[in-house]
Design an enzyme around this catalytic site. Structure first.
Site, PDB file in Angstrom:
ATOM      1  N   ARG A  71     -21.578 -42.414   6.540  1.00  0.00           N
ATOM      2  CA  ARG A  71     -21.595 -42.400   5.259  1.00  0.00           C
ATOM      3  C   ARG A  71     -22.006 -43.124   4.129  1.00  0.00           C
ATOM      4  O   ARG A  71     -20.970 -43.431   3.819  1.00  0.00           O
ATOM      5  CB  ARG A  71     -20.311 -41.248   5.022  1.00  0.00           C
ATOM      6  CG  ARG A  71     -20.001 -39.830   6.213  1.00  0.00           C
ATOM      7  CD  ARG A  71     -21.765 -38.679   5.445  1.00  0.00           C
ATOM      8  NE  ARG A  71     -21.457 -37.284   6.368  1.00  0.00           N
ATOM      9  CZ  ARG A  71     -22.550 -37.214   7.553  1.00  0.00           C
ATOM     10  NH1 ARG A  71     -22.980 -38.458   7.860  1.00  0.00           N
ATOM     11  NH2 ARG A  71     -22.455 -36.311   7.791  1.00  0.00           N
ATOM     12  N   GLU A 115     -28.246 -38.588  -1.244  1.00  0.00           N
ATOM     13  CA  GLU A 115     -29.920 -38.946  -0.546  1.00  0.00           C
ATOM     14  C   GLU A 115     -30.748 -37.676  -0.874  1.00  0.00           C
ATOM     15  O   GLU A 115     -29.876 -36.768  -1.463  1.00  0.00           O
ATOM     16  CB  GLU A 115     -28.846 -38.873   1.285  1.00  0.00           C
ATOM     17  CG  GLU A 115     -28.446 -40.288   1.320  1.00  0.00           C
ATOM     18  CD  GLU A 115     -27.774 -39.900   3.055  1.00  0.00           C
ATOM     19  OE1 GLU A 115     -27.904 -38.713   3.416  1.00  0.00           O
ATOM     20  OE2 GLU A 115     -26.936 -40.888   3.438  1.00  0.00           O
ATOM     21  N   HIS A 132     -31.129 -41.662   7.051  1.00  0.00           N
ATOM     22  CA  HIS A 132     -29.731 -40.644   7.549  1.00  0.00           C
ATOM     23  C   HIS A 132     -30.838 -40.812   9.077  1.00  0.00           C
ATOM     24  O   HIS A 132     -30.583 -39.422   8.973  1.00  0.00           O
ATOM     25  CB  HIS A 132     -29.669 -40.202   7.164  1.00  0.00           C
ATOM     26  CG  HIS A 132     -28.073 -39.530   7.024  1.00  0.00           C
ATOM     27  ND1 HIS A 132     -27.339 -38.848   6.514  1.00  0.00           N
ATOM     28  CD2 HIS A 132     -27.909 -39.233   8.494  1.00  0.00           C
ATOM     29  CE1 HIS A 132     -25.895 -38.575   6.553  1.00  0.00           C
ATOM     30  NE2 HIS A 132     -26.240 -39.018   7.985  1.00  0.00           N
TER      31      HIS A 132
HETATM   32  C1  GLV Z   1     -24.596 -37.190  11.055  1.00  0.00           C
HETATM   33  O1  GLV Z   1     -25.129 -37.687   9.759  1.00  0.00           O
HETATM   34  C2  GLV Z   1     -24.214 -36.499  11.150  1.00  0.00           C
HETATM   35  O2  GLV Z   1     -22.650 -36.039  10.660  1.00  0.00           O
HETATM   36  O3  GLV Z   1     -24.656 -36.092  12.348  1.00  0.00           O
END
Ligand code: GLV
Ligand code: GLV
Length: 318
Positions: free
Chosen positions: A236, A265, A284
């Protein structure tokens, strides 16, 4: 029962749901809902399928008086006020395990890309700047024999460690609790956070976000690291102070970074980190293989239906 999904989902996933509940979904597969749209959409929902960009805070939960379950299509759930969900008797579920390998793979992809300057290498070929062979052309950092420090030794951290062993790396980790069995099975060694920072040639962040971990890696921590170390964050964005990371990378106090996650993001295109050649980035996509994303979607649906049928979901958060 009314179920609302905050993203448009593939037909094959949704078909199973439609047979059992009244299903509606946001019109877009990519475009996030605004808070106002979310507040309106959840009014009659018994169940919500959510993604990590949905702010499911106390206000949204209060706007959904019938809500029984939030089935999050992700392993991380820091977008959800779980404390408030508990108070309201709302079950929260997530999608661990099924995404472990895919996320560890992407983590390694960024690690390798940063170590071997893959974006710059690709640009050199495409932009006609490839002149000839030269001894230290795009010379990068060796993995074998190097020390990888993994912060967070949960499922994904351990999967990264197993990959690192395959690359003949020395694996050290820090976690809030020691994991003696995994240490033994994988061949990793626990160290205090400060020691991991000092020893790592590659630092990989694999912790779930929690408010007390905000900017776990800031200027002081970066100052402890080797000046040619490579930092990889696929967990994160909020775990790393991006301003401090930028300054360390810019001023030669850190070698390179590989980032799949950002504090904001999508990351704004004028973000200072994006101006640096020694930063590899991705939007991401840690868990994004076709197989894993479909498994995540299926697990999300199974968890949701289990709660609505008064059964125990497979992967509950609360
Ligand atoms: C991605 O970041 C998730 O938490 O699945
Ligand atoms: C985190 O949730 C992990 O699976 O490592």
């Amino acid at each position: 029962m009314n179920v609302f999904a905050t993203r448009k989902l593939p037909e094959e996933v949704v078909d199973k749901l439609k047979q059992q509940v009244t299903y509606s979904e946001w019109h877009s597969a990519e475009q996030p809902m605004t808070k106002a749209e979310l507040l309106e959409a959840v009014k009659d929902a018994d169940g919500i399928i959510s993604v990590l960009s949905d702010p499911l805070d106390a206000e949204v939960l209060a706007a959904a008086p019938n809500l029984k379950v939030i089935s999050q299509l992700a392993v991380g759930f820091n977008n959800i006020d779980v404390g408030e969900a508990i108070k309201r008797g709302i079950r929260v579920t997530n999608t661990p395990d099924v995404l472990t390998n895919a996320t560890a793979d992407l983590t390694f992809a960024l690690l390798l890309a940063a170590a071997r300057k893959l974006s710059a290498a690709s640009a050199e070929v495409r932009e006609g700047k490839w002149q000839s062979w030269s001894l230290l052309q795009l010379a990068g950092k060796e993995l074998s024999g190097a020390t990888i420090g993994i912060l967070g030794f949960g499922r994904i951290g351990q999967a990264v460690a197993r990959r690192a062993k395959g690359f003949d790396m020395n694996v050290i980790y820090w976690n809030r609790s020691k994991k003696p069995e995994a240490e033994q099975a994988i061949g990793a060694t626990y160290h205090e956070l400060e020691d991991v920072l000092k020893q790592a040639d590659f630092l990989v962040i694999m912790l779930p976000f929690a408010p007390e971990l905000k900017y776990l890696i800031g200027a002081e921590e970066l100052a402890l690291m080797k000046s040619d170390a490579i930092l990889v964050n696929t967990a994160r964005g909020g775990l790393v102070d991006e301003q401090a990371l930028y300054e360390a990378l810019k001023n030669g106090r850190l070698g390179a970074a590989g980032l799949d996650v950002f504090e904001q993001e999508p990351v704004p295109t004028d973000h200072p980190l994006l101006t640096l050649p020694n930063v590899e980035v991705a939007p991401h996509i840690g868990s994004s293989t076709v197989a894993t994303r479909m498994e995540m979607a299926d697990l999300t649906v199974r968890n949701l239906l289990a709660v609505l049928q008064n059964k125990e979901p497979e992967t509950p958060v609360n």
